[in-house]
Design a protein around this motif. Structure first.
Motif, short mmCIF file in Angstrom:
data_model
loop_
_atom_site.label_atom_id
_atom_site.label_comp_id
_atom_site.label_asym_id
_atom_site.label_seq_id
_atom_site.Cartn_x
_atom_site.Cartn_y
_atom_site.Cartn_z
N TRP A 176 0.86 -1.18 0.00
CA TRP A 176 0.00 0.00 0.00
C TRP A 176 0.91 1.24 0.00
O TRP A 176 0.95 1.99 0.97
CB TRP A 176 -0.90 0.01 1.24
CG TRP A 176 -1.89 -1.12 1.33
CD1 TRP A 176 -2.31 -1.91 0.31
CD2 TRP A 176 -2.57 -1.55 2.50
NE1 TRP A 176 -3.23 -2.83 0.78
CE2 TRP A 176 -3.41 -2.63 2.12
CE3 TRP A 176 -2.58 -1.13 3.83
CZ2 TRP A 176 -4.23 -3.29 3.03
CZ3 TRP A 176 -3.39 -1.79 4.74
CH2 TRP A 176 -4.21 -2.86 4.34
N PRO A 177 1.62 1.48 -1.07
CA PRO A 177 2.65 2.53 -1.04
C PRO A 177 2.16 3.93 -1.37
O PRO A 177 2.92 4.89 -1.18
CB PRO A 177 3.64 2.05 -2.11
CG PRO A 177 2.76 1.37 -3.12
CD PRO A 177 1.65 0.72 -2.34
N ASN A 178 0.92 4.05 -1.89
CA ASN A 178 0.45 5.37 -2.34
C ASN A 178 -0.45 6.00 -1.29
O ASN A 178 -1.50 5.45 -0.95
CB ASN A 178 -0.31 5.21 -3.66
CG ASN A 178 0.57 4.64 -4.76
OD1 ASN A 178 1.68 5.11 -4.98
ND2 ASN A 178 0.09 3.60 -5.45
N TRP A 179 -0.02 7.16 -0.80
CA TRP A 179 -0.71 7.78 0.34
C TRP A 179 -1.30 9.13 -0.01
O TRP A 179 -0.68 9.94 -0.70
CB TRP A 179 0.26 8.00 1.51
CG TRP A 179 1.04 6.83 1.96
CD1 TRP A 179 0.79 5.51 1.72
CD2 TRP A 179 2.24 6.87 2.73
NE1 TRP A 179 1.74 4.72 2.30
CE2 TRP A 179 2.65 5.52 2.94
CE3 TRP A 179 3.00 7.89 3.29
CZ2 TRP A 179 3.79 5.20 3.66
CZ3 TRP A 179 4.13 7.57 4.02
CH2 TRP A 179 4.51 6.23 4.19
N LEU A 180 -2.48 9.38 0.53
CA LEU A 180 -3.04 10.73 0.60
C LEU A 180 -2.73 11.24 2.00
O LEU A 180 -3.23 10.70 2.99
CB LEU A 180 -4.54 10.70 0.34
CG LEU A 180 -5.30 12.01 0.61
CD1 LEU A 180 -4.77 13.14 -0.25
CD2 LEU A 180 -6.80 11.82 0.39
N LEU A 181 -1.90 12.25 2.11
CA LEU A 181 -1.44 12.74 3.40
C LEU A 181 -2.31 13.92 3.83
O LEU A 181 -2.39 14.93 3.15
CB LEU A 181 0.02 13.18 3.32
CG LEU A 181 0.70 13.60 4.62
CD1 LEU A 181 0.81 12.42 5.57
CD2 LEU A 181 2.09 14.18 4.33
N ILE A 207 3.81 9.79 -1.61
CA ILE A 207 2.72 10.67 -1.19
C ILE A 207 2.15 11.29 -2.46
O ILE A 207 2.75 12.18 -3.06
CB ILE A 207 3.22 11.74 -0.21
CG1 ILE A 207 3.77 11.08 1.05
CG2 ILE A 207 2.10 12.72 0.15
CD1 ILE A 207 4.45 12.03 2.01
N VAL A 208 0.97 10.81 -2.87
CA VAL A 208 0.40 11.25 -4.15
C VAL A 208 -0.19 12.65 -4.05
O VAL A 208 -0.30 13.36 -5.05
CB VAL A 208 -0.66 10.25 -4.65
CG1 VAL A 208 -0.04 8.89 -4.90
CG2 VAL A 208 -1.84 10.14 -3.68
N GLU A 209 -0.60 13.03 -2.81
CA GLU A 209 -1.18 14.36 -2.63
C GLU A 209 -1.19 14.68 -1.14
O GLU A 209 -1.29 13.78 -0.30
CB GLU A 209 -2.61 14.39 -3.16
CG GLU A 209 -3.26 15.78 -3.14
CD GLU A 209 -4.66 15.80 -3.73
OE1 GLU A 209 -5.39 16.78 -3.47
OE2 GLU A 209 -5.01 14.82 -4.44
N GLU A 210 -1.06 15.97 -0.82
CA GLU A 210 -1.17 16.44 0.56
C GLU A 210 -2.32 17.43 0.68
O GLU A 210 -2.51 18.27 -0.22
CB GLU A 210 0.12 17.12 1.02
CG GLU A 210 1.30 16.18 1.19
CD GLU A 210 2.48 16.87 1.87
OE1 GLU A 210 2.23 17.82 2.65
OE2 GLU A 210 3.63 16.47 1.63
N LEU A 237 -12.26 15.28 1.22
CA LEU A 237 -11.44 14.30 0.51
C LEU A 237 -11.87 14.12 -0.95
O LEU A 237 -11.21 13.38 -1.70
CB LEU A 237 -11.49 12.95 1.23
CG LEU A 237 -10.88 12.93 2.64
CD1 LEU A 237 -11.10 11.58 3.28
CD2 LEU A 237 -9.40 13.26 2.60
N GLN A 238 -12.95 14.75 -1.35
CA GLN A 238 -13.46 14.56 -2.71
C GLN A 238 -12.44 15.03 -3.75
O GLN A 238 -11.77 16.04 -3.59
CB GLN A 238 -14.77 15.34 -2.88
CG GLN A 238 -15.47 15.09 -4.20
CD GLN A 238 -16.82 15.81 -4.26
OE1 GLN A 238 -17.18 16.53 -3.32
NE2 GLN A 238 -17.56 15.61 -5.34
N GLY A 239 -12.32 14.24 -4.81
CA GLY A 239 -11.45 14.62 -5.91
C GLY A 239 -9.98 14.37 -5.70
O GLY A 239 -9.15 14.82 -6.51
N ALA A 240 -9.60 13.65 -4.64
CA ALA A 240 -8.18 13.37 -4.39
C ALA A 240 -7.63 12.40 -5.42
O ALA A 240 -8.36 11.59 -6.00
CB ALA A 240 -8.02 12.79 -2.98
N LYS A 241 -6.35 12.49 -5.67
CA LYS A 241 -5.69 11.55 -6.56
C LYS A 241 -5.80 10.14 -6.00
O LYS A 241 -5.92 9.94 -4.79
CB LYS A 241 -4.22 11.94 -6.75
CG LYS A 241 -4.03 13.26 -7.49
CD LYS A 241 -2.55 13.57 -7.67
CE LYS A 241 -2.37 14.89 -8.42
NZ LYS A 241 -0.92 15.22 -8.59
#
Length: 406
Positions: A176-181, A207-210, A237-241
């Motif tokens: 699970w390497p892809n994070w929304l921070l 970190i795909v997006e902060e 959180l809507q629209g996050a990568k």
């Protein structure tokens, strides 16, 4: 299935990682008993009302863990003609420094400190050059072990980088390497976010997006407050990568618990809620943990929290050094605890010790949900040339600490 569960929680059993402790020497004659005094200093701090009624702080947080350590030291001490006692001081930092200085003259040379970062530096500088060894409990600031390290301070609380590395290793192991921070607004949140950014780079996560979360919880206890949160979190959180995990950074625990089951897309929550790294968990049963937890509950009437464990480790470190060296001489005990030969059993399934380059306690860390242990880091596959425990946090080649002998 039983084998798979056992393997999941096992740490590599290499000789250099888990040295066998030497047998305690039995004294042939000891005309005078050894009496060792420990001082617990706790700074008064104002804290915001906890998010959950289940998280009310206990007045004896940390102190109860140290008391259990004293009891354990005295259990062994009865056979070795050793006695351990503890004094407790609470107040503002100036009061604590004055009281510690007075107690020091009476033999309280080992000081467990539950204080703010700047207060710890003020305390250590006030006691510099005196026979005092301070143990930092509950304070995760990396700078206290690095650029602001002090030679008279050891640290049983894990650092933010250690905690971040423990969780990151598990998330990477799970692929699970892809994070929304999601980062809160406090200075502590910024430091913890830096630790996760560093950890992601270190172990190959992304970190795909902060997103910065602005806290607005004024109506959380009013009728209908949950409805506001139910709408606010998914909209935020809507629209996050696309991401595997929502990693929430909220060290003061004022908003993170709003995120589980309220995300825009179904994703696990980790960091300061959901899946959380820590030095201790009240549901740990491995490695004698059940017996340990039961003794604490019998003594204090409640469950053990991480700061209790940190304080227990500090107290036991003094007791372990005294049992090995058969003395109360401050310099002998201090030097031994700082040496590579020292280790202490800490209900973690592997020998634990202090890093000789900055005084940080190296230990396995737990990755848990609120009620259950999920895993233990270091994870399998993360290797180190000397000790896998040093894959957690800042390693010797990276340290900025100049106060310790390199």
């Amino acid at each position: 299935m039983a084998f798979a569960l056992t393997a999941a929680f096992a740490l590599p059993a290499r000789a250099e990682d888990s040295p066998q402790p030497a047998p305690i020497p039995i004294p042939t004659a000891q005309p005078q008993g050894v009496n060792i005094k420990i001082l617990y200093v706790k700074e008064n701090r104002s804290k915001e009302l906890p998010l959950s009624l289940l998280d009310q702080p206990n007045p004896d947080d940390g102190i109860a863990g140290a008391k259990l350590g004293i009891a354990d030291n005295n259990t062994t001490g009865r056979f070795l003609n050793q006695t351990f006692t503890m004094d407790v001081l609470e107040g503002d930092i100036d009061e604590l420094i004055k009281g510690a200085t007075e107690k020091l003259s009476g033999g309280d040379s080992f000081i467990i400190a539950d204080v703010e970062p700047d207060s710890l530096l003020k305390l250590s500088d006030a006691l510099a050059g005196k026979p005092a060894q301070i143990f930092n409990v509950g304070n995760p600031d990396d700078r206290l072990r690095e650029e602001d390290c002090r030679p008279n301070v050891m640290h049983t609380a894990p650092t933010r980088t250690m905690l971040a590395d423990a969780l990151t290793q598990y998330l990477v192991w799970k692929r699970w390497p892809n994070w929304l921070l999601v980062v809160g607004p406090s200075p502590k949140d910024q430091l913890l976010a830096d630790a996760y950014r560093r950890s992601a780079k270190k172990f190959g996560a992304k970190i795909v997006e902060e997103r910065q979360f602005k806290i607005d919880t004024g109506n959380r206890r009013a009728d209908g407050g949950y409805e506001q949160i139910q709408q606010q979190i998914p909209q935020f959180l809507q629209g996050a990568k696309d991401h595997d995990v929502v990693l929430v950074v909220d060290e003061d625990e004022v908003f993170a618990d709003y995120f589980p089951y309220r995300t825009w897309v179904p994703r696990p929550i980790a960091g300061s809620a959901g899946l959380v790294p820590s030095s201790w968990h009240p549901a740990l049963e491995l490695w004698g943990g059940t017996q340990f937890q039961n003794r604490f509950k019998k003594l204090s009437g409640r469950i053990m929290r991480p700061i209790d464990y940190d304080a227990w480790v500090a107290t036991r470190a003094v007791g372990e050094a005294a049992s090995r060296k058969q003395t109360s001489d401050f310099k002998t005990l201090r030097d031994y605890m700082h040496s590579p030969k020292f280790d202490v059993a800490a209900f973690k399934g592997i020998a634990t010790s202090f890093r000789t380059w900055n005084g940080q306690f190296r230990q396995p860390l737990l990755v848990s949900t609120p009620k259950q242990l999920v895993s233990v880091s270091p994870q399998q596959g993360f290797l180190h040339q000397f000790s896998v425990l040093d894959t957690l946090g800042i390693d010797k080649p990276e340290t900025k600490c100049k106060a310790y002998t390199q």
